[in-house]
Design an enzyme around this catalytic site. Sequence first.
Site, PDB file in Angstrom:
ATOM      1  N   ARG A 162       0.872  -1.177   0.000  1.00 22.60           N
ATOM      2  CA  ARG A 162       0.000   0.000   0.000  1.00 22.60           C
ATOM      3  C   ARG A 162       0.909   1.228   0.000  1.00 22.60           C
ATOM      4  O   ARG A 162       2.045   1.180   0.473  1.00 22.60           O
ATOM      5  CB  ARG A 162      -0.888   0.015   1.243  1.00 22.60           C
ATOM      6  N   LYS A 185      -2.403  -2.826   7.779  1.00 24.10           N
ATOM      7  CA  LYS A 185      -3.659  -2.435   8.417  1.00 24.10           C
ATOM      8  C   LYS A 185      -3.907  -3.273   9.661  1.00 24.10           C
ATOM      9  O   LYS A 185      -3.659  -4.475   9.677  1.00 24.10           O
ATOM     10  CB  LYS A 185      -4.823  -2.625   7.442  1.00 24.10           C
ATOM     11  N   HIS A 253      -2.717   2.940  -6.227  1.00 29.34           N
ATOM     12  CA  HIS A 253      -3.287   1.717  -5.672  1.00 29.34           C
ATOM     13  C   HIS A 253      -3.502   0.667  -6.764  1.00 29.34           C
ATOM     14  O   HIS A 253      -3.474  -0.546  -6.492  1.00 29.34           O
ATOM     15  CB  HIS A 253      -4.610   2.025  -4.977  1.00 29.34           C
ATOM     16  N   ARG A 256      -0.749  -1.830  -6.997  1.00 30.97           N
ATOM     17  CA  ARG A 256      -0.871  -2.950  -6.051  1.00 30.97           C
ATOM     18  C   ARG A 256      -1.839  -4.000  -6.604  1.00 30.97           C
ATOM     19  O   ARG A 256      -1.585  -5.202  -6.523  1.00 30.97           O
ATOM     20  CB  ARG A 256      -1.339  -2.405  -4.709  1.00 30.97           C
ATOM     21  N   HIS A 279      -4.215  -9.100   3.261  1.00 26.55           N
ATOM     22  CA  HIS A 279      -5.672  -9.099   3.400  1.00 26.55           C
ATOM     23  C   HIS A 279      -6.069  -9.975   4.582  1.00 26.55           C
ATOM     24  O   HIS A 279      -5.592 -11.104   4.717  1.00 26.55           O
ATOM     25  CB  HIS A 279      -6.341  -9.639   2.138  1.00 26.55           C
ATOM     26  N   TYR A 288      -9.861 -10.401  -7.100  1.00 22.12           N
ATOM     27  CA  TYR A 288      -8.956 -10.423  -8.245  1.00 22.12           C
ATOM     28  C   TYR A 288      -9.260 -11.583  -9.198  1.00 22.12           C
ATOM     29  O   TYR A 288      -8.867 -11.564 -10.351  1.00 22.12           O
ATOM     30  CB  TYR A 288      -7.506 -10.561  -7.755  1.00 22.12           C
TER      31      TYR A 288
END
Length: 308
Positions: A162, A185, A253, A256, A279, A288
């Site tokens: 990120r 995150k 982004h 990524r 994730h 994806y």
Amino acid sequence: MTLAISPAARDALSGWLDHARALNGAADNTLTAYRADVTDFIAFMTGHFAESQGLAALARIGVPDMRAWMAHLRAQDVAPRSVARKLSAVKSFYRWLAERHGYEPTAVLSTRAPKFQKKLPRPLTEDAARAMIDTVALQSRDGWIGTRDAAVITLLYGCGLRISEALGLTGRDLPLGDSLRILGKGNKERIVPVLPVARAAVQDYLRLCPYPMEPDAPVFRGARGGPLNPRLVQKVTEQARMQLGLPASATPHAMRHSFATHLLAAGGDLRAIQELLGHASLSTTQAYTSVDEVHLMKVYEQAHPKAG
């Protein structure tokens, strides 16, 4: 808005946010959005009932009140995706109130979010990703800044970082080795491999950067030596995509997204890609898979024992 909230409701909101930070590992940006969304909700209910919404008043909110709030958001032309996000924050707050104060949260939790079209990732082609990196490097007259921007974009595409993670690197992460330890995150840690091309891009930047790389200082610096503002990376990417004739979706982004999509197309394992991206849920990574369904069908036909 915050003036319309009773001290008791404000204390409850702070307690919930502290809980989300401590136990759920919510990021600062997430907490800021949570606070704004729930504050707006309580402020609306204050006007709706024409009285301050203390804890007892919050417990009395029913289905008609929730419908009134949703109608209010629609009247303000709030996008369905944003309405869904606000409702999710309010529901999370009420779950916490139910656990702590014995609330009956059914009226809130039964409220349905509006349907909206989920945006699938729009990756660049491999050639476009390479062209983006090359073009970004040429956007600045100052050579070290162009090299800096290229190094950042290379990390996004080459490591799946990120933008906040790339700009969060410090002198302690140098020199880059074969892998990087990333705190993403929710303070979730992951290890990502660093390709030789990414190491070379960062090394080229470090060789030209006029500022010393102290252990606690950010690796990527602004023109005056402070931390690089992510908006500058977005701006230089925007300039490059316009020169290349790429769509508006060609953002930092998207690099990524391209990392993940190109790995998948090359036969990468979805769970491994989930780990590399950081994730929390495989369902997030599965977005994806719809990007390259033809490739997935080929993998299925080759690998599935019933396909032969």
